[in-house]
Design a protein around this motif. Structure first.
Motif, mmCIF file in Angstrom:
data_model
loop_
_atom_site.group_PDB
_atom_site.id
_atom_site.type_symbol
_atom_site.label_atom_id
_atom_site.label_comp_id
_atom_site.label_asym_id
_atom_site.label_seq_id
_atom_site.Cartn_x
_atom_site.Cartn_y
_atom_site.Cartn_z
ATOM 1 N N UNK A 194 0.258 -2.895 50.880
ATOM 2 C CA UNK A 194 0.143 -3.860 52.065
ATOM 3 C C UNK A 194 0.993 -4.797 51.530
ATOM 4 N N UNK A 195 1.401 -5.708 52.321
ATOM 5 C CA UNK A 195 2.480 -6.702 52.196
ATOM 6 C C UNK A 195 1.657 -7.857 51.197
ATOM 7 N N UNK A 196 0.379 -8.023 51.197
ATOM 8 C CA UNK A 196 -0.307 -8.686 50.090
ATOM 9 C C UNK A 196 -0.347 -8.002 49.034
ATOM 10 N N UNK A 197 -0.454 -6.858 48.918
ATOM 11 C CA UNK A 197 -0.228 -6.064 47.596
ATOM 12 C C UNK A 197 1.095 -6.296 46.944
ATOM 13 N N UNK A 198 2.155 -6.104 47.752
ATOM 14 C CA UNK A 198 3.725 -6.301 47.466
ATOM 15 C C UNK A 198 3.947 -7.937 46.939
ATOM 16 N N UNK A 199 3.290 -8.777 47.502
ATOM 17 C CA UNK A 199 3.170 -10.180 47.003
ATOM 18 C C UNK A 199 2.536 -10.295 45.665
ATOM 19 N N UNK A 200 1.563 -9.613 45.367
ATOM 20 C CA UNK A 200 0.868 -9.748 44.244
ATOM 21 C C UNK A 200 1.767 -8.969 43.119
ATOM 22 N N UNK A 201 2.348 -7.939 43.307
ATOM 23 C CA UNK A 201 3.008 -7.286 42.351
ATOM 24 C C UNK A 201 4.273 -8.090 42.197
ATOM 25 N N UNK A 202 4.941 -8.727 43.014
ATOM 26 C CA UNK A 202 5.926 -9.375 42.956
ATOM 27 C C UNK A 202 5.829 -10.889 42.250
ATOM 28 N N UNK A 203 4.692 -11.475 42.349
ATOM 29 C CA UNK A 203 4.277 -12.510 41.437
ATOM 30 C C UNK A 203 4.037 -11.955 39.930
ATOM 31 N N UNK A 204 3.422 -11.098 39.625
ATOM 32 C CA UNK A 204 3.130 -10.520 38.338
ATOM 33 C C UNK A 204 4.437 -10.191 37.800
ATOM 34 N N UNK A 205 5.468 -9.433 38.517
ATOM 35 C CA UNK A 205 6.777 -9.084 37.916
ATOM 36 C C UNK A 205 7.431 -10.326 37.428
ATOM 37 N N UNK A 206 7.517 -11.319 38.483
ATOM 38 C CA UNK A 206 8.041 -12.595 38.361
ATOM 39 C C UNK A 206 7.671 -13.461 36.885
ATOM 40 N N UNK A 207 6.314 -13.326 36.643
ATOM 41 C CA UNK A 207 5.662 -13.935 35.525
ATOM 42 C C UNK A 207 6.168 -13.405 34.133
ATOM 43 N N UNK A 208 6.284 -11.810 34.261
ATOM 44 C CA UNK A 208 6.689 -10.915 33.316
ATOM 45 C C UNK A 208 8.276 -11.171 32.984
ATOM 46 N N UNK A 209 9.011 -11.452 33.860
ATOM 47 C CA UNK A 209 10.475 -11.552 33.903
ATOM 48 C C UNK A 209 10.805 -12.816 33.010
ATOM 49 N N UNK A 210 10.106 -13.782 33.655
ATOM 50 C CA UNK A 210 10.276 -15.376 32.894
ATOM 51 C C UNK A 210 9.774 -15.283 31.438
ATOM 52 N N UNK A 211 8.371 -14.470 31.346
ATOM 53 C CA UNK A 211 8.334 -14.518 29.944
ATOM 54 C C UNK A 211 9.063 -13.631 28.912
ATOM 55 N N UNK A 212 9.380 -12.483 29.615
ATOM 56 C CA UNK A 212 10.612 -12.052 28.825
ATOM 57 C C UNK A 212 11.885 -12.667 28.404
ATOM 58 N N UNK A 213 12.229 -13.464 29.542
ATOM 59 C CA UNK A 213 13.503 -14.371 29.405
ATOM 60 C C UNK A 213 13.439 -15.262 28.459
#
Length: 93
Positions: free
Chosen positions: A48-67
């Motif tokens: 659902x769109x809530x699931x996609x928001x959650x996946x987006x937030x997690x991905x964003x955190x991992x991208x920033x940590x990797x950066x």
């Protein structure tokens, strides 16, 4: 106040404020149009769109940590990458 040990910069505050804005916006969207039309994307998951928001937030955190761990450029580049990835997640996942 007891928070002196935390690195509260304007960037950190903006990050948490934006997460709150996204959650409030998603709640308003869900109240206006309930359900979110679950769909199966490229991962093969029903989301659902809530699931996609959650996946987006997690991905964003991992991208920033990797950066922070691997890159030497400014952090705003990771933010731009995260926004592009979030748009892709909402479109195809």
């Amino acid at each position: 106040m007891g928070l002196e040990w935390m690195a509260w910069t304007w960037q950190t505050a903006t990050f948490f404020i934006m997460i709150a804005v996204f959650l409030i916006g998603m709640s308003i969207w869900e109240m206006a149009r309930p359900g979110g039309d679950p769909r199966t994307g490229v991962l093969g998951l029903d989301t659902t769109r809530g699931d996609r928001l959650f996946i987006s937030l997690l991905t964003s955190a991992y991208i920033h940590l990797a950066w922070l761990g691997l890159a030497t450029g400014p952090l705003w580049i990771a933010t731009i990458i995260s926004v592009v990835v979030a748009i892709a997640i909402f479109k195809w996942v």
